[in-house]
Design an enzyme around this catalytic site. Sequence first.
Site, PDB file in Angstrom:
ATOM      1  N   GLN A 131       0.865  -1.189   0.000  1.00 32.04           N
ATOM      2  CA  GLN A 131       0.000   0.000   0.000  1.00 32.04           C
ATOM      3  C   GLN A 131       0.900   1.237   0.000  1.00 32.04           C
ATOM      4  O   GLN A 131       1.541   1.518   1.010  1.00 32.04           O
ATOM      5  CB  GLN A 131      -0.870  -0.035   1.255  1.00 32.04           C
ATOM      6  N   GLY A 132       0.947   1.954  -1.102  1.00 33.78           N
ATOM      7  CA  GLY A 132       1.830   3.126  -1.213  1.00 33.78           C
ATOM      8  C   GLY A 132       1.067   4.410  -0.938  1.00 33.78           C
ATOM      9  O   GLY A 132       0.714   5.146  -1.869  1.00 33.78           O
ATOM     10  N   SER A 134       1.658   6.480   2.529  1.00 32.55           N
ATOM     11  CA  SER A 134       2.444   7.429   3.342  1.00 32.55           C
ATOM     12  C   SER A 134       3.709   7.900   2.619  1.00 32.55           C
ATOM     13  O   SER A 134       4.325   7.156   1.853  1.00 32.55           O
ATOM     14  CB  SER A 134       2.885   6.760   4.648  1.00 32.55           C
ATOM     15  N   SER A 166       4.778  -1.390   3.888  1.00 31.63           N
ATOM     16  CA  SER A 166       4.950  -2.755   4.388  1.00 31.63           C
ATOM     17  C   SER A 166       5.017  -3.743   3.231  1.00 31.63           C
ATOM     18  O   SER A 166       4.206  -3.664   2.299  1.00 31.63           O
ATOM     19  CB  SER A 166       3.784  -3.146   5.292  1.00 31.63           C
ATOM     20  N   GLU A 249      -9.587  -0.560   6.123  1.00 30.11           N
ATOM     21  CA  GLU A 249      -8.423  -0.765   6.998  1.00 30.11           C
ATOM     22  C   GLU A 249      -8.813  -0.581   8.466  1.00 30.11           C
ATOM     23  O   GLU A 249      -8.327  -1.289   9.344  1.00 30.11           O
ATOM     24  CB  GLU A 249      -7.325   0.238   6.614  1.00 30.11           C
ATOM     25  N   GLU A 380      -4.365   9.414  18.123  1.00 28.82           N
ATOM     26  CA  GLU A 380      -4.819  10.820  18.152  1.00 28.82           C
ATOM     27  C   GLU A 380      -5.780  11.078  16.991  1.00 28.82           C
ATOM     28  O   GLU A 380      -6.812  11.738  17.160  1.00 28.82           O
ATOM     29  CB  GLU A 380      -3.617  11.779  18.050  1.00 28.82           C
TER      30      GLU A 380
HETATM   31  C1  LIG Z   1       4.025  -1.077  11.283  1.00 33.95           C
HETATM   32  C2  LIG Z   1       3.579  -0.012  10.331  1.00 33.95           C
HETATM   33  C3  LIG Z   1       3.244  -0.363   9.042  1.00 33.95           C
HETATM   34  C4  LIG Z   1       2.860   0.621   8.146  1.00 33.95           C
HETATM   35  N1  LIG Z   1       2.568   0.244   6.853  1.00 33.95           N
HETATM   36  C5  LIG Z   1       2.226   1.178   5.953  1.00 33.95           C
HETATM   37  C6  LIG Z   1       1.973   0.806   4.587  1.00 33.95           C
HETATM   38  O1  LIG Z   1       2.065  -0.363   4.222  1.00 33.95           O
HETATM   39  N2  LIG Z   1       1.683   1.772   3.708  1.00 33.95           N
HETATM   40  C7  LIG Z   1       1.579   3.086   4.073  1.00 33.95           C
HETATM   41  O2  LIG Z   1       1.266   3.902   3.220  1.00 33.95           O
HETATM   42  N3  LIG Z   1       1.826   3.489   5.350  1.00 33.95           N
HETATM   43  C8  LIG Z   1       2.144   2.552   6.289  1.00 33.95           C
HETATM   44  N4  LIG Z   1       2.401   2.919   7.589  1.00 33.95           N
HETATM   45  C9  LIG Z   1       2.430   4.344   7.908  1.00 33.95           C
HETATM   46  C10 LIG Z   1       1.280   4.850   8.749  1.00 33.95           C
HETATM   47  O3  LIG Z   1       0.104   4.923   7.987  1.00 33.95           O
HETATM   48  C11 LIG Z   1       1.700   6.221   9.290  1.00 33.95           C
HETATM   49  O4  LIG Z   1       2.807   6.015  10.152  1.00 33.95           O
HETATM   50  C12 LIG Z   1       0.581   6.894  10.035  1.00 33.95           C
HETATM   51  O5  LIG Z   1      -0.440   7.269   9.158  1.00 33.95           O
HETATM   52  C13 LIG Z   1       1.090   8.146  10.806  1.00 33.95           C
HETATM   53  O6  LIG Z   1       1.759   8.987   9.951  1.00 33.95           O
HETATM   54  P1  LIG Z   1       3.237   9.535  10.292  1.00 33.95           P
HETATM   55  O7  LIG Z   1       4.084   8.356  10.671  1.00 33.95           O
HETATM   56  O8  LIG Z   1       3.690  10.353   9.137  1.00 33.95           O
HETATM   57  O9  LIG Z   1       3.078  10.406  11.570  1.00 33.95           O
HETATM   58  P2  LIG Z   1       2.514  11.952  11.658  1.00 33.95           P
HETATM   59  O10 LIG Z   1       1.275  12.043  10.830  1.00 33.95           O
HETATM   60  O11 LIG Z   1       3.671  12.834  11.313  1.00 33.95           O
HETATM   61  O12 LIG Z   1       2.179  12.043  13.162  1.00 33.95           O
HETATM   62  C14 LIG Z   1       3.151  12.307  14.176  1.00 33.95           C
HETATM   63  C15 LIG Z   1       2.422  12.466  15.499  1.00 33.95           C
HETATM   64  O13 LIG Z   1       1.517  13.605  15.419  1.00 33.95           O
HETATM   65  C16 LIG Z   1       0.193  13.213  15.755  1.00 33.95           C
HETATM   66  N5  LIG Z   1      -0.769  13.922  14.906  1.00 33.95           N
HETATM   67  C17 LIG Z   1      -0.718  14.081  13.559  1.00 33.95           C
HETATM   68  N6  LIG Z   1      -1.798  14.783  13.122  1.00 33.95           N
HETATM   69  C18 LIG Z   1      -2.549  15.057  14.210  1.00 33.95           C
HETATM   70  C19 LIG Z   1      -3.792  15.741  14.414  1.00 33.95           C
HETATM   71  N7  LIG Z   1      -4.458  16.269  13.391  1.00 33.95           N
HETATM   72  N8  LIG Z   1      -4.280  15.809  15.677  1.00 33.95           N
HETATM   73  C20 LIG Z   1      -3.617  15.270  16.727  1.00 33.95           C
HETATM   74  N9  LIG Z   1      -2.434  14.617  16.597  1.00 33.95           N
HETATM   75  C21 LIG Z   1      -1.910  14.517  15.362  1.00 33.95           C
HETATM   76  C22 LIG Z   1       0.136  11.720  15.447  1.00 33.95           C
HETATM   77  O14 LIG Z   1      -0.890  11.086  16.198  1.00 33.95           O
HETATM   78  C23 LIG Z   1       1.536  11.266  15.846  1.00 33.95           C
HETATM   79  O15 LIG Z   1       1.591  11.050  17.239  1.00 33.95           O
HETATM   80  C24 LIG Z   1       2.792   1.976   8.533  1.00 33.95           C
HETATM   81  C25 LIG Z   1       3.109   2.327   9.859  1.00 33.95           C
HETATM   82  C26 LIG Z   1       3.502   1.355  10.740  1.00 33.95           C
HETATM   83  C27 LIG Z   1       3.851   1.746  12.139  1.00 33.95           C
END
Ligand SMILES: Cc1cc2nc3c(=O)[nH]c(=O)nc-3n(C[C@H](O)[C@H](O)[C@H](O)COP(=O)(O)OP(=O)(O)OC[C@H]3O[C@@H](n4cnc5c(N)ncnc54)[C@H](O)[C@@H]3O)c2cc1C
Length: 395
Positions: A131-132, A134, A166, A249, A380
Site C-alpha cells: 500500500q503506497g 504514506s 509494508s 483498513e 490521536e
Molecule cells: C508497522 C507499520 C506499518 C505501516 N505500513 C504502511 C503501509 O504499508 N503503507 C503506508 O502507506 N503506510 C504505512 N504505515 C504508515 C502509517 O500509515 C503512518 O505512520 C501513520 O499514518 C502516521 O503517519 P506519520 O508516521 O507520518 O506520523 P505523523 O502524521 O507525522 O504524526 C506524528 C504524530 O503527530 C500526531 N498527529 C498528527 N496529526 C494530528 C492531528 N491532526 N491531531 C492530533 N495529533 C496529530 C500523530 O498522532 C503522531 O503522534 C505503517 C506504519 C507502521 C507503524
Amino acid sequence: MELRDTPEQARFREEVRSWLRANLPEGRGTPAHPEPDAAEERVAFAKAWQRKLYDGGWAGLDWPIEAGGRGASVTESVIFHEEYARARAPDVILLSVGIHLVGPTLVAHGTRAQKERHLARILAGEELWCQGFSEPGAGSDLASLRTRGELRGHEIVVTGQKIWTSFAQHADWCLLVVRTDPEAARHAGLSMLLVDMRSPGISIQPLREMTGEAWFNQVFFDEVGVPRENLVGELHGGWDVVITTLSFERGSSAQHARLESELELLVDLARRTPRGDGVAADDPLVRQKLAQFETELMILRMSAYRSAAALERTGIPGPEGSTLKLAWSELDQRMKDAAVEILGPAGLVPRGNAAAVDDGHWCHELLWSRAATIYAGTSEVQRNIIARRVLGMPR
Ligand SMILES: Cc1cc2nc3c(=O)[nH]c(=O)nc-3n(C[C@H](O)[C@H](O)[C@H](O)COP(=O)(O)OP(=O)(O)OC[C@H]3O[C@@H](n4cnc5c(N)ncnc54)[C@H](O)[C@@H]3O)c2cc1C
C-alpha cells in the site's frame, strides 16, 4: 443483534472448526512454533496457507460471489475470525494488504478488467500487494502527499517517494496514490493507481524495525510508466478511493477474537511464572489486571458485534470503526506490558537467546504492539474522528 448463534450460525461455526482442525499446519503459526524466520520462507508459507484457505472456500469469505468470494454475511465473517483466532491459525499478515484492502477497494471502484486481472489471484495468494500511501511529509495528513503522476500519452509517469510501505520488497503490485493535478485543491488532485512492482524505475530500501525485522520500506519512483488502464476510479478522483481503502483498513471487526486468544496465553503465563513461593497468578494485583483485561475484552466483543450489526444493515463501515481501533490497539499494548511485568527482565530477552522465555514471544509482542497505535491511523487521529464524526463535536 442476537448474541447467541442461530442454529444455522452454529452449523457454520462447526464447519469452520472442523475444517481448521483437519487442515491446520502442524504446530505452525502458534507462539510456541513461530512462523519461519527467513523472509522468503515466510512469504512461501503465507502463500501456501492462503492457497489452502482458497481451495477450502474460506478466502474472501465476505467478498461478493461475483468477485470470487463466498458472499458470507458480516456475522458469519465474525464467526470465522473468532474460530480462526481460537484455533491460533497462521497470521497471513503478508497477504493482508491484498486481501483486506486492495481486493475490497477494487470490488468497489475497479474496472471489470482490473477485477478479472487481480481478484482471484489475490484470494488464491498468488499476488502479494503493498500500500503506497504514506510519504516522509504525509502520514496522518495524507492529502499533503507530493509523489507526482504526470499524464503522458497512454501512461501516467510516476516520480516521488513513499515510506513505511509494508512488504514492498516482496510485493508484486502496489496500490499507489499520486498527485496528478498539482494546481487543484489538496484532496482534488489525487489519483489511485495499480503499479507493477517490477516496473523499471522502482527502487526499494528496507527499514529495520525495533523488533529486528524489516517489513516496511522506503520506495522510490523515478519516471515509472504506469498504463492508463491501471487507474482506479476517476482521474483526479483518487481521494474517494483512498477513503474506501481506509474504511476497510479501520473497520476490521474481529480483533477481539485475536486478543481473547492472547489473553488465554497471558493467563497461562501468569500461572507458570514463578513468583516468591508460588506463581505470578497468586498475586492479587496480577489477578486484578487479568480480570480487567477480560472485562475490557467483553466490552470490545459487544462493541464489535454492534458494529457488525450496523455494517450488515448499511453495507459500509462507518466512522465508529475508529472506536474499535482505538480500544483494541491500546488494550493490546497494555496486555503486552502486563506480560513483561509478569516476567520481569527475562521478558525483554529477544528470540534466539538462551534466556528468552517462550522463544522471545513476549519481547517481540511488546515491541510489535507499539505499531498498532500508529498504523491505520494513530490514536490521536482516531480520537479526532470519534470527536467529529461519531460524537459531532465542534472543531
Ligand atoms: C508497522 C507499520 C506499518 C505501516 N505500513 C504502511 C503501509 O504499508 N503503507 C503506508 O502507506 N503506510 C504505512 N504505515 C504508515 C502509517 O500509515 C503512518 O505512520 C501513520 O499514518 C502516521 O503517519 P506519520 O508516521 O507520518 O506520523 P505523523 O502524521 O507525522 O504524526 C506524528 C504524530 O503527530 C500526531 N498527529 C498528527 N496529526 C494530528 C492531528 N491532526 N491531531 C492530533 N495529533 C496529530 C500523530 O498522532 C503522531 O503522534 C505503517 C506504519 C507502521 C507503524
